[in-house]
Scaffold this motif. Structure first.
Motif, short mmCIF file in Angstrom:
data_model
loop_
_atom_site.label_atom_id
_atom_site.label_comp_id
_atom_site.label_asym_id
_atom_site.label_seq_id
_atom_site.Cartn_x
_atom_site.Cartn_y
_atom_site.Cartn_z
N MET A 98 0.82 -1.62 0.48
CA MET A 98 -0.20 -0.10 0.10
C MET A 98 0.94 1.67 0.08
SD MET A 98 -3.02 -0.25 -0.63
CE MET A 98 -3.05 1.62 -0.43
N GLY A 99 2.16 0.61 0.61
CA GLY A 99 2.86 2.43 0.63
C GLY A 99 4.04 2.00 1.72
N THR A 100 4.57 3.01 2.06
CA THR A 100 5.78 2.80 3.00
C THR A 100 5.90 4.51 3.47
OG1 THR A 100 7.73 3.12 1.37
CG2 THR A 100 6.81 1.18 2.07
N PRO A 101 5.85 4.76 5.05
CA PRO A 101 5.77 5.69 5.63
C PRO A 101 7.78 6.75 5.46
CG PRO A 101 6.28 4.26 7.30
CD PRO A 101 5.75 3.64 6.07
N PRO A 102 7.89 7.57 5.50
CA PRO A 102 9.07 8.20 5.36
C PRO A 102 9.97 7.32 7.19
CG PRO A 102 7.95 9.92 5.47
CD PRO A 102 6.93 8.54 5.75
N LEU A 133 2.73 9.38 4.57
CA LEU A 133 2.73 7.82 4.17
C LEU A 133 1.22 8.37 2.82
CD1 LEU A 133 2.26 4.82 4.85
CD2 LEU A 133 -0.11 5.54 5.35
N ALA A 134 1.88 7.92 1.95
CA ALA A 134 0.97 7.20 1.08
C ALA A 134 0.68 5.96 0.58
CB ALA A 134 1.91 9.09 -0.31
N GLY A 135 -0.53 5.58 -0.54
CA GLY A 135 -0.18 4.38 -1.32
C GLY A 135 -1.30 4.89 -2.28
N ASP A 136 -1.21 4.02 -3.50
CA ASP A 136 -1.85 4.70 -4.28
C ASP A 136 -2.83 5.99 -4.41
OD1 ASP A 136 -1.63 3.25 -6.03
OD2 ASP A 136 -3.58 1.56 -5.24
N ASP A 137 -2.22 7.50 -3.92
CA ASP A 137 -2.63 8.54 -3.32
C ASP A 137 -3.99 9.44 -4.13
OD1 ASP A 137 0.15 9.22 -3.94
OD2 ASP A 137 -0.23 10.72 -2.22
N PHE A 138 -2.97 9.19 -5.63
CA PHE A 138 -3.73 9.85 -7.05
C PHE A 138 -5.12 8.96 -7.78
CE2 PHE A 138 -0.20 6.09 -7.80
CZ PHE A 138 -1.02 5.63 -8.70
N VAL A 139 -5.86 7.71 -6.86
CA VAL A 139 -6.12 6.85 -7.24
C VAL A 139 -7.77 7.49 -7.26
CG1 VAL A 139 -6.97 4.85 -7.89
CG2 VAL A 139 -5.05 4.97 -7.67
N THR A 140 -8.88 8.24 -8.90
CA THR A 140 -9.57 9.06 -8.42
C THR A 140 -11.15 7.90 -7.82
OG1 THR A 140 -10.04 10.28 -9.93
CG2 THR A 140 -11.74 9.42 -9.59
N LEU A 141 -11.05 7.68 -6.38
CA LEU A 141 -12.32 6.61 -6.29
C LEU A 141 -13.50 7.19 -6.20
CD1 LEU A 141 -9.67 4.30 -4.24
CD2 LEU A 141 -11.11 3.29 -6.51
N PRO A 142 -15.14 6.52 -6.09
CA PRO A 142 -15.89 7.37 -5.30
C PRO A 142 -15.78 7.97 -4.19
CG PRO A 142 -16.37 4.86 -6.24
CD PRO A 142 -14.67 5.34 -5.83
N VAL A 143 -16.76 8.32 -3.33
CA VAL A 143 -16.34 8.91 -2.11
C VAL A 143 -17.94 9.23 -1.23
CG1 VAL A 143 -14.44 9.79 -2.11
CG2 VAL A 143 -15.36 11.49 -2.92
N GLY A 144 -18.36 9.13 -1.75
CA GLY A 144 -19.99 9.52 -1.00
C GLY A 144 -20.42 10.69 -0.82
N GLY A 145 -20.69 10.48 0.13
CA GLY A 145 -21.08 12.19 0.86
C GLY A 145 -19.49 12.96 1.11
N LEU A 146 -18.23 12.51 1.28
CA LEU A 146 -17.06 14.03 1.43
C LEU A 146 -17.50 14.11 0.15
CD1 LEU A 146 -13.76 12.58 3.38
CD2 LEU A 146 -14.22 14.21 0.85
N GLY A 147 -18.04 13.84 -1.02
CA GLY A 147 -17.69 14.98 -2.20
C GLY A 147 -18.59 16.59 -2.15
N ILE A 148 -19.53 16.81 -0.57
CA ILE A 148 -20.13 18.12 -0.31
C ILE A 148 -19.44 19.36 0.14
CG2 ILE A 148 -21.88 17.03 0.31
CD1 ILE A 148 -22.18 17.71 3.11
N VAL A 149 -17.86 18.24 0.20
CA VAL A 149 -17.06 19.47 1.08
C VAL A 149 -16.98 21.13 0.50
CG1 VAL A 149 -14.92 20.14 2.38
CG2 VAL A 149 -15.94 17.98 2.90
N PRO A 150 -16.49 20.45 -0.89
CA PRO A 150 -16.43 21.55 -2.43
C PRO A 150 -17.82 22.47 -2.11
CG PRO A 150 -15.17 19.41 -3.09
CD PRO A 150 -15.83 19.00 -1.94
N LEU A 151 -18.78 21.65 -2.08
CA LEU A 151 -19.87 22.13 -1.94
C LEU A 151 -20.22 23.56 -0.92
CD1 LEU A 151 -23.08 22.77 -2.59
CD2 LEU A 151 -23.51 20.79 -1.15
N LEU A 152 -19.92 22.64 0.40
CA LEU A 152 -19.72 23.71 1.35
C LEU A 152 -19.11 25.04 1.42
CD1 LEU A 152 -19.71 20.74 4.28
CD2 LEU A 152 -21.77 22.62 3.87
N VAL A 153 -17.72 24.61 0.28
CA VAL A 153 -16.69 25.60 0.69
C VAL A 153 -16.93 26.94 -0.89
CG1 VAL A 153 -14.70 26.23 -0.75
CG2 VAL A 153 -14.80 24.54 0.69
N GLU A 154 -18.29 26.63 -1.72
CA GLU A 154 -19.00 26.65 -2.43
C GLU A 154 -20.32 28.11 -1.85
OE1 GLU A 154 -20.30 28.94 -6.08
OE2 GLU A 154 -18.33 27.75 -4.87
#
Length: 319
Positions: free
Chosen positions: A1-5, A79-100
């Motif tokens: 999954m990844g390795t910590p520094p 720590l990072a592991g496949d952190d660039f991969v786009t996946l479903p995030v459910g309700g967490l996706g409303i954070v940009p809505l709150l910013v707007e």
């Protein structure tokens, strides 16, 4: 999954905590730590071996995982592991809505006291409390609180109807989120003509967004503080946040020398959490996305346990 520094002593510049509040300075600068661990003791404690094992076990069982932990002050990878991969995030996706919404309040294009009639919003019962309240109207400000604190799908849909999907998508671009998208409103059922998910994202961008919020870099200091204040009310401390020991209904007043904000996302076979955790030793932004075969309650519990393991490792890192 990844390795910590390799662990390093960040005590001299690490943030301490207080509850989130609206001011013009980054939340992490509210207080400075007074307690320090010896360098050797800190190095021995600050590892993510348990998290890596838990995530490797999930990946071996077929789960898709994206994880990112970033140092708040330096912006460097912890720590990072496949952190660039786009996946479903459910309700967490409303954070940009709150910013707007917060940006509209600051610019004067939205009135926080503007009332929205529930009858004008399509029914959705997937999550939230507004559907159970007798009051038929709420202000935009109250809707933002419900969306952030209770994951209220009806409140989030009402906000989305008010500001419009194009405005949220433009805000996502302005925030520099290239692998994130709010695709659709919340629905009880998704048909063939609907987007397959509410939102998509990567753990790297989610962790960066939460870091920007507490560092007062998301749009403006005022907008960042307002969104962080809303998120500090979140009641869902069942995943990563379960390790903090905070009161889920009053953790903004139960800091115990911790700065903490978070948001979770849930769909069938999807669990997500992103947030900021800062203590006397260090401060981090974090995000973990797990997409798994939700075949039984035991499959779900194994996924949840990985989140809790990450929470324990994070607490050791910052505290």
């Amino acid at each position: 999954m990844g390795t910590p520094p390799e662990p390093s002593d960040t005590g001299a510049t690490s943030p301490a905590a207080g509850s989130a509040r609206r001011d013009a300075q980054p939340l992490r600068r509210a207080h400075r730590p007074t307690r320090r661990l010896p360098r050797r003791a800190a190095a021995e404690r600050r590892t993510f071996t348990s998290t890596l094992k838990a995530l490797d076990d999930l990946a071996g069982a077929g789960a898709k995982i994206s994880v990112r932990i970033t140092d708040l002050d330096r912006g460097t990878e912890v720590l990072a592991g496949d952190d660039f991969v786009t996946l479903p995030v459910g309700g967490l996706g409303i954070v940009p809505l709150l910013v707007e919404v917060a940006a509209g309040f600051e610019a004067g294009t939205l009135d926080p006291q503007e009332s929205i009639d529930r009858a004008q919003v399509d029914d959705v019962g997937v999550a939230g409390v507004w559907q159970h309240l007798t009051t038929p109207t709420l202000s935009l400000s109250d809707l933002a609180v419900l969306a952030a604190a209770a994951g209220d799908a009806l409140a989030a849909n009402a906000l989305l109807d008010r500001v419009g999907m194009p405005a949220v998508r433009s805000r996502i671009e302005q925030l520099g989120l290239e692998r994130s998208a709010l695709l659709d409103r919340f629905r009880d059922r998704r048909g063939p003509d609907d987007a397959p998910h509410v939102a998509l994202g990567s753990s790297r961008e989610l962790a960066d967004l939460f870091r920007a919020l507490v560092n007062a870099d998301a749009v403006s200091a005022g907008v960042s503080a307002q969104v962080a204040e809303w998120l500090s009310l979140n009641h869902d401390l069942s995943l990563v946040a379960s390790a903090t020991g905070l009161d889920p209904f009053a953790h903004d007043h139960d800091a115990h020398d911790l700065l903490f904000i978070n948001k979770t996302g849930r769909e069938d076979g999807v669990r997500v959490e992103a947030g900021v955790l800062a203590g006397p030793r260090a401060g981090v932004s974090y995000a973990l996305i797990v997409c798994f075969d939700d075949l039984s309650i035991m499959h779900r519990m194994r996924a949840h346990e990985a989140f809790r393991t990450l929470g324990l490792d994070l607490m050791e890192y910052v505290y």
